[in-house]
Design a protein around this motif. Structure first.
Motif, short mmCIF file in Angstrom:
data_model
loop_
_atom_site.label_atom_id
_atom_site.label_comp_id
_atom_site.label_asym_id
_atom_site.label_seq_id
_atom_site.Cartn_x
_atom_site.Cartn_y
_atom_site.Cartn_z
N TRP A 133 0.83 -1.20 0.00
CA TRP A 133 0.00 0.00 0.00
C TRP A 133 0.87 1.25 0.00
O TRP A 133 1.84 1.35 0.73
CB TRP A 133 -0.90 0.01 1.22
CG TRP A 133 -1.76 1.23 1.31
CD1 TRP A 133 -1.60 2.28 2.17
CD2 TRP A 133 -2.89 1.52 0.51
NE1 TRP A 133 -2.58 3.21 1.96
CE2 TRP A 133 -3.38 2.77 0.93
CE3 TRP A 133 -3.54 0.85 -0.53
CZ2 TRP A 133 -4.50 3.37 0.36
CZ3 TRP A 133 -4.64 1.45 -1.10
CH2 TRP A 133 -5.11 2.69 -0.66
N SER A 134 0.50 2.22 -0.84
CA SER A 134 1.23 3.48 -0.91
C SER A 134 0.40 4.57 -0.26
O SER A 134 -0.71 4.85 -0.71
CB SER A 134 1.49 3.85 -2.38
OG SER A 134 2.23 2.84 -3.03
N PRO A 135 0.91 5.20 0.81
CA PRO A 135 0.14 6.27 1.44
C PRO A 135 -0.12 7.43 0.49
O PRO A 135 -1.06 8.19 0.68
CB PRO A 135 1.02 6.69 2.62
CG PRO A 135 2.39 6.19 2.30
CD PRO A 135 2.20 4.96 1.50
N GLU A 136 0.73 7.55 -0.56
CA GLU A 136 0.52 8.61 -1.54
C GLU A 136 -0.84 8.50 -2.22
O GLU A 136 -1.41 9.50 -2.66
CB GLU A 136 1.62 8.59 -2.61
CG GLU A 136 3.01 8.87 -2.10
CD GLU A 136 3.74 7.60 -1.66
OE1 GLU A 136 4.95 7.68 -1.39
OE2 GLU A 136 3.10 6.53 -1.59
N LEU A 137 -1.36 7.27 -2.31
CA LEU A 137 -2.67 7.07 -2.93
C LEU A 137 -3.76 7.81 -2.16
O LEU A 137 -4.64 8.44 -2.75
CB LEU A 137 -3.00 5.58 -3.01
CG LEU A 137 -2.22 4.77 -4.04
CD1 LEU A 137 -2.42 3.28 -3.81
CD2 LEU A 137 -2.62 5.15 -5.45
N GLU A 138 -3.70 7.73 -0.82
CA GLU A 138 -4.68 8.45 -0.01
C GLU A 138 -4.51 9.95 -0.21
O GLU A 138 -5.49 10.70 -0.29
CB GLU A 138 -4.54 8.09 1.46
CG GLU A 138 -5.12 6.74 1.83
CD GLU A 138 -6.61 6.65 1.58
OE1 GLU A 138 -7.30 7.69 1.63
OE2 GLU A 138 -7.09 5.55 1.32
N GLY A 139 -3.26 10.41 -0.25
CA GLY A 139 -3.00 11.82 -0.48
C GLY A 139 -3.57 12.30 -1.81
O GLY A 139 -4.15 13.39 -1.90
#
Length: 384
Positions: free
Chosen positions: A7-13
């Motif tokens: 999971w990439s936290p950048e996706l939520e951003g």
């Protein structure tokens, strides 16, 4: 959305940026403040679409061993998972929007009188007819031009999203037979052919809610997911066919907007790419990756869906109030824009946080429970 491996936290951003873009863009449109790019909220929706194509593909591939694509159970589970991600909060907000439809139509009329360029048909906000309600509850409204843009919510894109969910498992099955690139490029070609074979159908929709108008952008997100997973630049190039398709479809998209679509594809891929060696590009994307991974932006991503559904129900009454009592039509466009943003932003994000926790997350949890119970029941039935 539940996390998955890698999971990439950048996706939520990025989800947070998309919802903020739509929120700020709608305010800019409604107060007639012509801010380049920001005042085009449909580009924020395009970013949502890219993210949807990316995430669906990434998650589907990562679950392939446990959830084989050829299994009917996998397809049903996928649909249930997506339904409970979208529907519970949507039904709550739809109820509010329909209940307050006459009031929202009145405040929207006030805005249209102050800023004639924003005028819209306000009677659609108060359509409580059986078929309007039924088509929205079943999500088929997006395929019917007379109902596709018929509430105070920006829900045309949810109908579009549901159409993509319906098609997605079958597109993935075709990739097993024809290969990933050939399948997705073929879908884009069919998209363009449909525009020229059935032009009246494409032009009939007041918003691009019919799947063939925007399917190429979902496909671009799918290409980006494989580009990042396989570290193959070819898939990035193929994703860039999507802005070309947007230009060929020629449905309310100008050259600047098509260019922004291409930049979003490149920028999003660069942020999500796994840069293994330090270099110019890795340094270039280091700052946006850090920003998008920050807890403020991941929180924006958490509440993005709630913000998206809620914001117009707050923004329109606030603007009407400011017009009636503070005569902001006489102020500069920048002043009325900043004033509206300053009032609406804390209210919208506070209420969205509440909705995310009390409605959205509970809907997702309910969906997981139903999927687990169905799986357990089927396993029990199949036992010798």
């Amino acid at each position: 959305m539940a996390t998955t491996k890698n999971w990439s936290p950048e996706l939520e951003g990025l989800r947070g940026v998309a919802s903020l873009w739509v929120f700020l863009g709608h305010i800019a449109l409604l107060v007639n403040c012509k801010i380049p790019i920001i005042a085009v909220p449909k580009l924020g929706v395009d970013l949502f679409i890219l993210l949807s194509g990316y995430l669906m593909t990434k998650n589907y591939i990562e679950r392939q061993e446990k959830e084989p694509w050829g299994s009917w159970q996998t397809i049903k589970t996928f649909w249930l998972r997506r339904y409970f991600r979208i529907a519970p909060l949507y039904y709550v907000m739809l109820f509010v929007a329909l209940l307050g439809g006459y009031y929202l139509g009145d405040v929207r009329h006030i805005i249209g009188e102050a800023f004639p360029s924003t005028v819209t048909e306000t009677s659609r906000y108060s359509d409580l007819s059986f078929f309007n309600v039924l088509t929205h509850l079943t999500f088929v409204f997006a395929d019917l031009p007379q109902y596709a843009y018929n509430t105070a919510l920006p829900d045309w894109s949810l109908g579009l999203e549901m159409q993509f969910y319906l098609l997605f498992p079958f597109i993935m099955l075709l990739t097993l037979r024809w290969g990933f690139a050939l399948t997705l490029v073929s879908v884009m070609v069919l998209d363009v052919l449909g525009r020229y074979l059935l032009p009246e159908m494409y032009d009939a929709f007041p918003m691009p809610s019919m799947i063939l108008i925007k399917l190429h952008m979902f496909i671009a997100g799918m290409f980006m997911a494989e580009a990042v997973r396989r570290r193959r630049v070819l898939f990035v190039v193929l994703a860039l066919l999507a802005p070309v398709v947007s230009d060929l479809l020629n449905i309310r998209m100008d050259d600047v907007q098509v260019t922004v679509e291409a930049l979003m594809i490149l920028g999003m891929t660069g942020v999500l790419w796994s840069w293994q060696q330090p270099g110019l590009l890795s340094r270039l994307f280091a700052l946006p990756r850090w920003v998008l991974s920050h807890r403020v932006f991941t929180w924006l991503g958490d509440v993005s869906y709630s913000v998206y559904l809620l914001h117009l129900l707050i923004v329109m009454p606030v603007i009407a109030l400011l017009l009636n009592h503070f005569h902001i039509a006489n102020h500069s466009s920048g002043a009325r824009y900043l004033l509206t943003v300053g009032i609406c932003m804390p209210v919208v994000y506070l209420l969205a946080t509440f909705l995310h926790r009390k409605v959205e997350m509970r809907g997702i949890t309910l969906g997981k429970r139903i999927i687990q119970n169905k799986a357990a029941n089927e396993k029990a039935i199949n036992l010798p």
